[in-house]
Motif scaffolding. Structure first.
Motif, PDB file in Angstrom:
ATOM      1  N   VAL A   1       0.842  -1.204   0.000  1.00 57.74           N
ATOM      2  CA  VAL A   1       0.000   0.000   0.000  1.00 57.74           C
ATOM      3  C   VAL A   1       0.879   1.258   0.000  1.00 57.74           C
ATOM      4  CG1 VAL A   1      -1.606   1.358   1.415  1.00 57.74           C
ATOM      5  CG2 VAL A   1      -1.998  -1.080   1.073  1.00 57.74           C
TER       6      VAL A   1
ATOM      7  N   VAL B   1       2.563   1.751  -3.427  1.00 55.51           N
ATOM      8  CA  VAL B   1       1.657   2.273  -4.453  1.00 55.51           C
ATOM      9  C   VAL B   1       1.438   3.772  -4.249  1.00 55.51           C
ATOM     10  CG1 VAL B   1      -0.679   2.164  -5.398  1.00 55.51           C
ATOM     11  CG2 VAL B   1       0.517   0.060  -4.786  1.00 55.51           C
ATOM     12  N   GLU B   2       1.202   4.157  -3.002  1.00 54.77           N
ATOM     13  CA  GLU B   2       0.959   5.574  -2.726  1.00 54.77           C
ATOM     14  C   GLU B   2       2.201   6.406  -3.063  1.00 54.77           C
ATOM     15  OE1 GLU B   2      -1.905   6.623  -2.166  1.00 54.77           O
ATOM     16  OE2 GLU B   2      -1.606   8.707  -1.532  1.00 54.77           O
TER      17      GLU B   2
ATOM     18  N   LYS C   1       2.417   6.844  -6.743  1.00 57.37           N
ATOM     19  CA  LYS C   1       1.405   7.779  -7.224  1.00 57.37           C
ATOM     20  C   LYS C   1       1.794   9.223  -6.905  1.00 57.37           C
ATOM     21  CE  LYS C   1      -2.843   7.420  -5.647  1.00 57.37           C
ATOM     22  NZ  LYS C   1      -3.638   8.541  -5.264  1.00 57.37           N
TER      23      LYS C   1
ATOM     24  N   VAL D   1       0.960  -0.370   9.657  1.00 55.38           N
ATOM     25  CA  VAL D   1      -0.393   0.039   9.268  1.00 55.38           C
ATOM     26  C   VAL D   1      -0.616   1.494   9.694  1.00 55.38           C
ATOM     27  CG1 VAL D   1      -2.854  -0.363   9.690  1.00 55.38           C
ATOM     28  CG2 VAL D   1      -1.323  -2.295   9.289  1.00 55.38           C
TER      29      VAL D   1
ATOM     30  N   SER E   1       1.325   3.730   7.296  1.00 52.82           N
ATOM     31  CA  SER E   1       0.680   3.883   5.994  1.00 52.82           C
ATOM     32  C   SER E   1      -0.588   4.712   6.135  1.00 52.82           C
ATOM     33  CB  SER E   1       0.411   2.523   5.346  1.00 52.82           C
ATOM     34  OG  SER E   1      -0.378   1.736   6.181  1.00 52.82           O
TER      35      SER E   1
ATOM     36  N   TYR F   1      -0.731   7.296   7.950  1.00 48.37           N
ATOM     37  CA  TYR F   1      -0.236   8.675   7.868  1.00 48.37           C
ATOM     38  C   TYR F   1      -0.060   9.083   6.405  1.00 48.37           C
ATOM     39  CZ  TYR F   1       2.735  12.744   8.501  1.00 48.37           C
ATOM     40  OH  TYR F   1       3.254  14.019   8.444  1.00 48.37           O
TER      41      TYR F   1
ATOM     42  N   LEU G   1      -1.622   7.898   3.856  1.00 44.37           N
ATOM     43  CA  LEU G   1      -2.938   7.978   3.194  1.00 44.37           C
ATOM     44  C   LEU G   1      -3.867   8.981   3.876  1.00 44.37           C
ATOM     45  CD1 LEU G   1      -3.587   4.151   2.738  1.00 44.37           C
ATOM     46  CD2 LEU G   1      -2.948   5.760   0.959  1.00 44.37           C
ATOM     47  N   GLN G   2      -3.394   9.622   4.952  1.00 44.17           N
ATOM     48  CA  GLN G   2      -4.229  10.530   5.736  1.00 44.17           C
ATOM     49  C   GLN G   2      -5.500   9.832   6.218  1.00 44.17           C
ATOM     50  OE1 GLN G   2      -3.614  14.464   5.439  1.00 44.17           O
ATOM     51  NE2 GLN G   2      -1.614  13.518   5.276  1.00 44.17           N
TER      52      GLN G   2
ATOM     53  N   THR H   1      -7.315   8.317   9.306  1.00 46.82           N
ATOM     54  CA  THR H   1      -7.285   8.278  10.768  1.00 46.82           C
ATOM     55  C   THR H   1      -7.494   6.860  11.300  1.00 46.82           C
ATOM     56  OG1 THR H   1      -8.398  10.386  10.580  1.00 46.82           O
ATOM     57  CG2 THR H   1      -8.119   9.509  12.780  1.00 46.82           C
ATOM     58  N   LEU H   2      -8.443   6.151  10.678  1.00 44.02           N
ATOM     59  CA  LEU H   2      -8.776   4.813  11.171  1.00 44.02           C
ATOM     60  C   LEU H   2      -7.550   3.902  11.157  1.00 44.02           C
ATOM     61  CD1 LEU H   2     -10.855   2.759  12.122  1.00 44.02           C
ATOM     62  CD2 LEU H   2     -11.418   2.295   9.735  1.00 44.02           C
ATOM     63  N   LEU H   3      -6.760   3.993  10.079  1.00 46.27           N
ATOM     64  CA  LEU H   3      -5.567   3.149  10.000  1.00 46.27           C
ATOM     65  C   LEU H   3      -4.569   3.525  11.088  1.00 46.27           C
ATOM     66  CD1 LEU H   3      -4.728   2.716   6.211  1.00 46.27           C
ATOM     67  CD2 LEU H   3      -6.141   1.333   7.702  1.00 46.27           C
ATOM     68  N   ILE H   4      -4.451   4.827  11.346  1.00 47.84           N
ATOM     69  CA  ILE H   4      -3.514   5.255  12.388  1.00 47.84           C
ATOM     70  C   ILE H   4      -3.950   4.709  13.737  1.00 47.84           C
ATOM     71  CG2 ILE H   4      -2.500   7.237  13.588  1.00 47.84           C
ATOM     72  CD1 ILE H   4      -2.700   8.820  11.072  1.00 47.84           C
TER      73      ILE H   4
ATOM     74  N   LEU I   1      -2.700  14.343  13.081  1.00 45.69           N
ATOM     75  CA  LEU I   1      -2.477  12.904  12.927  1.00 45.69           C
ATOM     76  C   LEU I   1      -1.490  12.398  13.975  1.00 45.69           C
ATOM     77  CD1 LEU I   1      -2.290  12.594   9.026  1.00 45.69           C
ATOM     78  CD2 LEU I   1      -4.215  12.068  10.514  1.00 45.69           C
TER      79      LEU I   1
ATOM     80  N   GLN J   1       0.560   0.160 -10.502  1.00 46.61           N
ATOM     81  CA  GLN J   1      -0.039   0.530  -9.214  1.00 46.61           C
ATOM     82  C   GLN J   1      -1.263  -0.319  -8.922  1.00 46.61           C
ATOM     83  OE1 GLN J   1      -0.829   4.771  -9.021  1.00 46.61           O
ATOM     84  NE2 GLN J   1       1.217   5.247  -9.777  1.00 46.61           N
TER      85      GLN J   1
END
Lengths: 459, 97
Positions: A103, A106-107, A110, A223, A226, A228, A230-231, A233-236, B7, B60
């Motif tokens: 993940v 890929v980010e 991109k 996780v 990543s 952070y 992808l911004q 919050t849930l993953l953080i 964050l 990607q």
């Protein structure tokens, strides 16, 4: 979907994860906790399809990929024998780490040159730790599945190779941070994969659970990182929860096993090649028959059964229970002495015995059962070895030295049910096998126990 | 507060929550707890779906789809295997009653 509503539902999912971990910490609420966690994960997953500003051009492909993942994951989780469960958890953890590394990659691809320093740092962290978690978990899986040796793999100069690999990982990380680009990231990932392998190879079988738990915490942190990038919050929140609780859990596990966490982690740097001890051959042992054992048990007043991994492998839980019930009906006091790390992981043996409906009150934890051994007439060790090995007390420098053990040597008689003279999972010779009060009963635990039960009935 | 700092705050607070919730877990539950936490980090699936949705090249997309498969295995398999473990604990309690 409205941004506020989206974020609010994400918060609900995050709270579910906190409640899940809280629930899992107590026996009463554990199962509910797990279900709450699954609900949170479902909310999060469904929600992301309605993320503000996301396109749906690959929707079918994504749904197909999820369906495929379910088709692989669910049957694996359902069909696995409870004895093989630790390695399945290791494998699930590894693929999670791999997913996080992908993940972030890929980010990164991109974002290209638009990535901020913070994002690049988080990507570098995710790729490195995710790759270590992935390859390290594969090695732990192979060790536990006995696809490779369970003993520490140490080769001459190994620590220099490991140190050089680590330096390579950090060096390429600096390269990625400075100049960006795809190739440095790929080289860094490859080196991190190699480091994961080298990091786990010198870990001995008995320490593998600690490593699984540690890699689990690592994956949690990747996780979060990543998240952070992808911004999200849930993953953080979810990743950090797992990272933090996983770290605590790793420490608790290491404490339960009497292992220093530091020693386990940096074993790679301090391990020395082991000399093979040839002292084991041709020493006399006393082996008995099922009838002898039945007679011993019949005239005992107190019997403690020490179950180990061998019991689980032979699927002898139910036969052990039959024997225990028979002894109880003869007025003999029966208890199960449970070592915290009996089986392959802390709590593993409790799961296995629970499966066989062994009454909960007969399961006695190590601290409580140890003082009772001098009053115990017979200890029946079923497929356990390392957890009763006095070398943990007497032989400084052996891999399990310092681990608390069940003091079965204090009891009147010790009966070992073993398949062979092969040493236990940690690969250490057990002096107790040669003791005068020890009787060995060779064979498959289930078959021999069945014989003992029938001779006991005949008495 | 800048977005990055927000964050970071979430991260730091989550560390403390994570430490706190598992501080007093008995050894009996170490294995299920590890397995449950393992399932929770399968939430990386959300990230995998997000990057797959917005993939701008075939490479990607391929990497993201692989990530979706891996993350699904982690999440779904993790919750199922944890439930199987805990199911046995429940059976045990019935026996006690």
């Amino acid at each position: 979907m409205n941004r506020n509503l989206y974020d609010l539902l994400g918060l609900v999912a995050a709270v579910c994860f906190i409640m899940a971990l809280k629930g899992l910490s107590s026996p009463k609420s554990a199962r509910r906790g797990n279900i709450i966690g699954a609900v949170g994960a479902t909310i999060g997953t469904v929600l992301v399809f309605w993320a503000p500003g996301s396109s749906h051009k690959h929707l079918v492909l994504i749904l197909a990929a999820i369906a495929f993942g379910v088709l692989v994951g669910v049957p694996a989780a359902r069909r696995i024998q409870m004895t093989q469960m630790p390695q399945l958890v290791a494998l699930f953890n590894g693929v999670g780490g791999g997913a996080a590394a992908l993940v972030a990659t890929v980010e990164y691809l991109k974002l290209g040159n638009e990535a901020t320093t913070g994002e690049i740092l988080a990507t570098v962290f995710t790729v490195i730790v995710g790759c270590i978690s992935f390859s390290g978990s594969i090695i732990t899986f192979m060790k536990l599945q006995e696809l490779m040796t369970t003993r520490p793999v140490v080769f001459p100069g190994g620590r220099f190779v490991i140190a050089a690999t680590l330096a390579g990982v950090l060096g390429t990380a600096g390269w990625v941070i400075n100049s960006g680009g795809t190739s440095p990231l790929l080289i860094m990932g490859a080196l991190a994969l190699a480091f994961g392998v080298l990091f786990v190879l010198p870990v001995g079988g008995a320490d593998v659970p600690i490593v699984i738990s540690l890699l689990n915490a690592f994956t949690g942190l990747t996780v979060a990182a990543s998240g952070y990038v992808l911004q999200a919050t849930l993953l953080i929140v979810a990743g950090t929860l797992v990272g933090a609780s996983g770290t605590i859990l790793t420490r608790l596990m290491a404490a339960a096993m009497g292992r220093s966490l530091f020693g386990t982690l940096f074993g790679a740097f301090t391990a020395k090649p082991q000399e093979s001890t040839g002292a084991a051959e041709a020493r006399p042992v006393k082996s008995g028959s099922a009838d002898d054992v039945a007679i011993l048990l019949n005239y005992a007043q107190r019997v403690v059964i020490v179950p180990g991994f061998g019991l689980a492998v032979a699927q002898a839980q139910h036969t052990v229970r039959e024997l225990a019930d028979l002894l109880t009906s003869k007025g003999i006091d029966v208890a199960y002495g449970i070592h915290p790390v009996a089986g392959r992981m802390p709590g593993h043996m409790n799961v296995l015995l629970a499966e066989a409906n062994v009454p909960y009150e007969q399961l006695v934890e190590m601290e409580e059962v140890n003082p009772t051994f001098p009053q115990t007439d017979v200890v029946l060790v079923v497929g356990a070895n390392d957890v009763v090995n006095p070398a943990a007390k007497t032989t400084p420098g052996c891999p399990i030295y310092g681990m608390p053990i069940l003091d079965v040597a204090q009891a009147g008689n010790v009966i070992f049910l073993k398949r062979s003279m092969r040493p236990g999972f940690a690969g250490i010779e057990n002096e107790l096998l040669y003791d005068a009060k020890t009787t060995l009963l060779f064979g498959d635990a289930k078959e021999t126990l069945t014989k003992v039960v029938s001779s006991l009935k005949a008495l | 507060m800048s977005n990055g700092l927000a964050l970071l705050s979430i991260f730091v607070l989550s560390v403390f929550v994570g430490f706190e919730v598992v501080a007093k877990v008995s050894t009996t539950l170490h294995t299920p707890l590890m397995s449950g936490a393992n399932a929770i980090h399968g939430i990386i699936l959300v990230g995998a779906i997000a990057v797959a949705n917005n993939a701008s090249s075939n490479l990607q997309l391929i990497l993201a789809i692989v990530a979706v498969v891996l993350a699904t295995i982690n999440m779904v398999g993790g919750f199922v295997v944890t439930d199987r473990m805990l199911e046995m604990f429940k059976g045990k309690k019935k026996e006690v009653k």
